[in-house]
Motif scaffolding. Structure first.
Motif, PDB file in Angstrom:
ATOM      1  N   THR A  34     -30.363  89.424 -13.866  1.00 38.85           N
ATOM      2  CA  THR A  34     -28.965  89.735 -14.206  1.00 38.85           C
ATOM      3  C   THR A  34     -28.025  89.823 -13.010  1.00 38.85           C
ATOM      4  O   THR A  34     -26.822  89.982 -13.198  1.00 38.85           O
ATOM      5  CB  THR A  34     -28.899  91.081 -14.972  1.00 38.85           C
ATOM      6  OG1 THR A  34     -29.467  92.112 -14.151  1.00 38.85           O
ATOM      7  CG2 THR A  34     -29.673  91.003 -16.280  1.00 38.85           C
ATOM      8  N   ARG A  35     -28.559  89.730 -11.795  1.00 43.88           N
ATOM      9  CA  ARG A  35     -27.674  89.892 -10.636  1.00 43.88           C
ATOM     10  C   ARG A  35     -26.728  88.684 -10.537  1.00 43.88           C
ATOM     11  O   ARG A  35     -27.073  87.549 -10.898  1.00 43.88           O
ATOM     12  CB  ARG A  35     -28.470  90.073  -9.354  1.00 43.88           C
ATOM     13  CG  ARG A  35     -29.219  88.864  -8.896  1.00 43.88           C
ATOM     14  CD  ARG A  35     -30.195  89.171  -7.758  1.00 43.88           C
ATOM     15  NE  ARG A  35     -30.868  87.932  -7.342  1.00 43.88           N
ATOM     16  CZ  ARG A  35     -32.111  87.878  -6.897  1.00 43.88           C
ATOM     17  NH1 ARG A  35     -32.843  88.974  -6.818  1.00 43.88           N
ATOM     18  NH2 ARG A  35     -32.624  86.718  -6.529  1.00 43.88           N
ATOM     19  N   SER A  36     -25.541  88.942 -10.039  1.00 44.17           N
ATOM     20  CA  SER A  36     -24.535  87.889  -9.910  1.00 44.17           C
ATOM     21  C   SER A  36     -24.863  86.985  -8.721  1.00 44.17           C
ATOM     22  O   SER A  36     -25.685  87.318  -7.868  1.00 44.17           O
ATOM     23  CB  SER A  36     -23.160  88.518  -9.701  1.00 44.17           C
ATOM     24  OG  SER A  36     -23.106  89.174  -8.446  1.00 44.17           O
ATOM     25  N   ARG A  37     -24.179  85.845  -8.678  1.00 45.00           N
ATOM     26  CA  ARG A  37     -24.355  84.953  -7.531  1.00 45.00           C
ATOM     27  C   ARG A  37     -23.929  85.632  -6.242  1.00 45.00           C
ATOM     28  O   ARG A  37     -24.549  85.436  -5.196  1.00 45.00           O
ATOM     29  CB  ARG A  37     -23.543  83.664  -7.742  1.00 45.00           C
ATOM     30  CG  ARG A  37     -24.089  82.763  -8.836  1.00 45.00           C
ATOM     31  CD  ARG A  37     -23.283  81.478  -8.900  1.00 45.00           C
ATOM     32  NE  ARG A  37     -23.787  80.581  -9.931  1.00 45.00           N
ATOM     33  CZ  ARG A  37     -23.277  79.387 -10.202  1.00 45.00           C
ATOM     34  NH1 ARG A  37     -22.226  78.945  -9.495  1.00 45.00           N
ATOM     35  NH2 ARG A  37     -23.786  78.632 -11.152  1.00 45.00           N
ATOM     36  N   TRP A  38     -22.887  86.447  -6.321  1.00 42.27           N
ATOM     37  CA  TRP A  38     -22.410  87.137  -5.126  1.00 42.27           C
ATOM     38  C   TRP A  38     -23.448  88.151  -4.646  1.00 42.27           C
ATOM     39  O   TRP A  38     -23.726  88.243  -3.442  1.00 42.27           O
ATOM     40  CB  TRP A  38     -21.087  87.831  -5.411  1.00 42.27           C
ATOM     41  CG  TRP A  38     -20.605  88.699  -4.280  1.00 42.27           C
ATOM     42  CD1 TRP A  38     -20.476  90.052  -4.266  1.00 42.27           C
ATOM     43  CD2 TRP A  38     -20.195  88.252  -2.982  1.00 42.27           C
ATOM     44  NE1 TRP A  38     -20.019  90.495  -3.047  1.00 42.27           N
ATOM     45  CE2 TRP A  38     -19.835  89.413  -2.237  1.00 42.27           C
ATOM     46  CE3 TRP A  38     -20.096  86.998  -2.362  1.00 42.27           C
ATOM     47  CZ2 TRP A  38     -19.387  89.346  -0.924  1.00 42.27           C
ATOM     48  CZ3 TRP A  38     -19.647  86.936  -1.048  1.00 42.27           C
ATOM     49  CH2 TRP A  38     -19.296  88.090  -0.353  1.00 42.27           C
ATOM     50  N   GLU A  39     -24.020  88.904  -5.565  1.00 46.22           N
ATOM     51  CA  GLU A  39     -25.051  89.877  -5.180  1.00 46.22           C
ATOM     52  C   GLU A  39     -26.242  89.168  -4.548  1.00 46.22           C
ATOM     53  O   GLU A  39     -26.789  89.624  -3.542  1.00 46.22           O
ATOM     54  CB  GLU A  39     -25.515  90.692  -6.391  1.00 46.22           C
ATOM     55  CG  GLU A  39     -26.573  91.722  -6.031  1.00 46.22           C
ATOM     56  CD  GLU A  39     -27.028  92.548  -7.221  1.00 46.22           C
ATOM     57  OE1 GLU A  39     -28.045  93.278  -7.087  1.00 46.22           O
ATOM     58  OE2 GLU A  39     -26.394  92.471  -8.297  1.00 46.22           O
ATOM     59  N   THR A  40     -26.641  88.044  -5.137  1.00 43.76           N
ATOM     60  CA  THR A  40     -27.755  87.273  -4.586  1.00 43.76           C
ATOM     61  C   THR A  40     -27.418  86.763  -3.191  1.00 43.76           C
ATOM     62  O   THR A  40     -28.241  86.852  -2.265  1.00 43.76           O
ATOM     63  CB  THR A  40     -28.095  86.086  -5.497  1.00 43.76           C
ATOM     64  OG1 THR A  40     -28.491  86.584  -6.783  1.00 43.76           O
ATOM     65  CG2 THR A  40     -29.221  85.247  -4.919  1.00 43.76           C
ATOM     66  N   PHE A  41     -26.212  86.248  -3.022  1.00 43.29           N
ATOM     67  CA  PHE A  41     -25.791  85.727  -1.720  1.00 43.29           C
ATOM     68  C   PHE A  41     -25.823  86.830  -0.658  1.00 43.29           C
ATOM     69  O   PHE A  41     -26.361  86.641   0.440  1.00 43.29           O
ATOM     70  CB  PHE A  41     -24.376  85.144  -1.827  1.00 43.29           C
ATOM     71  CG  PHE A  41     -23.804  84.688  -0.516  1.00 43.29           C
ATOM     72  CD1 PHE A  41     -24.126  83.440   0.002  1.00 43.29           C
ATOM     73  CD2 PHE A  41     -22.953  85.516   0.217  1.00 43.29           C
ATOM     74  CE1 PHE A  41     -23.604  83.019   1.229  1.00 43.29           C
ATOM     75  CE2 PHE A  41     -22.432  85.105   1.433  1.00 43.29           C
ATOM     76  CZ  PHE A  41     -22.759  83.855   1.939  1.00 43.29           C
ATOM     77  N   VAL A  42     -25.263  87.981  -0.988  1.00 47.83           N
ATOM     78  CA  VAL A  42     -25.202  89.085  -0.020  1.00 47.83           C
ATOM     79  C   VAL A  42     -26.606  89.587   0.311  1.00 47.83           C
ATOM     80  O   VAL A  42     -26.948  89.792   1.484  1.00 47.83           O
ATOM     81  CB  VAL A  42     -24.332  90.237  -0.575  1.00 47.83           C
ATOM     82  CG1 VAL A  42     -24.445  91.465   0.311  1.00 47.83           C
ATOM     83  CG2 VAL A  42     -22.875  89.796  -0.686  1.00 47.83           C
ATOM     84  N   ALA A  43     -27.438  89.775  -0.715  1.00 47.21           N
ATOM     85  CA  ALA A  43     -28.784  90.312  -0.481  1.00 47.21           C
ATOM     86  C   ALA A  43     -29.676  89.318   0.257  1.00 47.21           C
ATOM     87  O   ALA A  43     -30.500  89.706   1.083  1.00 47.21           O
ATOM     88  CB  ALA A  43     -29.419  90.704  -1.813  1.00 47.21           C
ATOM     89  N   ALA A  44     -29.502  88.023  -0.042  1.00 44.02           N
ATOM     90  CA  ALA A  44     -30.352  87.004   0.590  1.00 44.02           C
ATOM     91  C   ALA A  44     -29.982  86.746   2.034  1.00 44.02           C
ATOM     92  O   ALA A  44     -30.828  86.353   2.842  1.00 44.02           O
ATOM     93  CB  ALA A  44     -30.275  85.698  -0.208  1.00 44.02           C
ATOM     94  N   ASN A  45     -28.720  86.966   2.373  1.00 46.65           N
ATOM     95  CA  ASN A  45     -28.265  86.698   3.740  1.00 46.65           C
ATOM     96  C   ASN A  45     -28.066  87.967   4.567  1.00 46.65           C
ATOM     97  O   ASN A  45     -28.010  87.903   5.792  1.00 46.65           O
ATOM     98  CB  ASN A  45     -26.943  85.921   3.704  1.00 46.65           C
ATOM     99  CG  ASN A  45     -27.120  84.504   3.199  1.00 46.65           C
ATOM    100  OD1 ASN A  45     -27.604  83.626   3.907  1.00 46.65           O
ATOM    101  ND2 ASN A  45     -26.759  84.276   1.935  1.00 46.65           N
ATOM    102  N   GLY A  46     -27.979  89.106   3.889  1.00 49.19           N
ATOM    103  CA  GLY A  46     -27.672  90.349   4.581  1.00 49.19           C
ATOM    104  C   GLY A  46     -28.733  90.811   5.547  1.00 49.19           C
ATOM    105  O   GLY A  46     -28.451  91.587   6.470  1.00 49.19           O
ATOM    106  N   HIS A  47     -29.978  90.348   5.359  1.00 51.64           N
ATOM    107  CA  HIS A  47     -31.056  90.778   6.259  1.00 51.64           C
ATOM    108  C   HIS A  47     -31.318  89.754   7.355  1.00 51.64           C
ATOM    109  O   HIS A  47     -32.319  89.861   8.079  1.00 51.64           O
ATOM    110  CB  HIS A  47     -32.337  91.073   5.465  1.00 51.64           C
ATOM    111  CG  HIS A  47     -32.882  89.917   4.690  1.00 51.64           C
ATOM    112  ND1 HIS A  47     -33.945  89.161   5.135  1.00 51.64           N
ATOM    113  CD2 HIS A  47     -32.529  89.394   3.484  1.00 51.64           C
ATOM    114  CE1 HIS A  47     -34.220  88.234   4.243  1.00 51.64           C
ATOM    115  NE2 HIS A  47     -33.378  88.350   3.234  1.00 51.64           N
TER     116      HIS A  47
END
Length: 304
Positions: free
Chosen positions: A218-231
């Motif tokens: 259910t996560r949004s594309r924005w949440e995925t983008f931030v979580a995938a690149n944030g680390h």
């Protein structure tokens, strides 16, 4: 929209069930480091504070030129450094969870487990601080910029990014400790400390992993983008923290030179890769290992 709401309700029910199970586990298997560790037992002079094979300089020409006494001193300072880093990250996690609790459901099992986890982390910070003192070392302090980042981060870590940060701060240390705790050259108190930390962190890691996977549908594309690149920056940051020049200076070495040797040490890189392997596989399965984050971890020496 109805289907999504049903998925989220089911997800919340499942999340609460996991939280209740973990609370039960915490009741059955938690530790009080102040009394569960023998702080009156003096360090044994011929044992290491971290296993030699896990030390950043092991296998280098610089290491070969050190006496046994100097090697043990390096291990003492590396222990103090890694425990100091552990205190910083557990402090960050607690403050992040505390900020979320301001708007959380005070009656939910997930809130109760977050409070339980915070209690575990407070005891771990006491344990780490006592261990640094017991070892005859002093803690290492963050730089001004690092303190500034730690102050802001609790308000930026949300959704999947929160659990990604929790895993980055916990799982690499956990994997390395599992390798170390049975080493016969290790100080017995340090081995016991690692046993306690591994046992309790297993619950925290399970909770964080579950949080990520339940949000995946259910996560949004924005949440995925931030979580995938944030680390992405974490690999480079950890490499610098693990090879802190100050710890080599305290051991009587040229800090900058020793840090350069450690960062180019293929043996230490193998240790880093092993420590990150399980987490790297999980991030890939969760769809949270982007090209940018993979590049960052490779630059830090945590990916082949």
């Amino acid at each position: 929209m109805v289907v999504t709401s049903q998925v989220r309700r089911g997800d919340a029910d499942g999340r609460n069930a996991i939280a209740r199970r973990l609370i039960t586990g915490s009741v059955k298997r938690s530790y009080e480091p102040v009394v569960d560790l023998d702080w009156d037992r003096e360090p044994e002079p011929d044992r290491y504070f971290l296993p030699p094979r896990a030390l950043t300089l092991a296998g280098t020409e610089l290491w070969a030129g050190l006496s046994e006494e100097q090697r043990i001193e390096v291990s003492r300072q590396e222990l103090a450094n890694i425990l100091s880093v552990g205190i910083w990250f557990e402090n960050l996690l607690n403050r992040t969870l505390m900020a979320r609790l301001m708007t959380a459901d005070a009656a939910s099992a997930t809130t109760h487990y977050a409070l339980t986890e915070m209690g575990d982390e407070c005891r771990h910070m006491v344990m780490f601080g006592r261990a640094i003192e017991w070892a005859g070392a002093r803690p290492f302090r963050m730089r001004l910029a690092e303190r500034g980042a730690m102050t802001v981060l609790p308000y930026a870590l949300r959704g999947s990014l929160l659990w990604v940060a929790a895993l980055v701060g916990e799982e690499i240390f956990d994997a390395l400790q599992r390798e170390m705790l049975d080493d016969p050259q290790l100080q017995p108190l340090v081995a016991r400390l690692m046993q306690i930390h591994v046992a309790e962190e297993a619950r925290h890691i399970g909770f964080a992993r579950d949080g990520i996977m339940r949000r995946k549908p259910t996560r949004s594309r924005w949440e995925t983008f931030v979580a995938a690149n944030g680390h992405a920056v974490a690999g480079v940051l950890f490499r610098r923290l693990f090879t802190n020049p100050a710890m080599y200076r305290r051991a009587g070495l040229d800090g900058r030179h020793a840090a350069r040797v450690a960062r180019s040490n293929p043996h230490f890189r193998e240790v880093q890769v092993r420590g990150f392997a399980s987490l790297a596989a999980f991030f890939s399965d969760a769809g949270l290992m982007s090209r940018l984050s993979r590049y960052g971890w490779q630059r830090g020496g945590f990916l082949p």
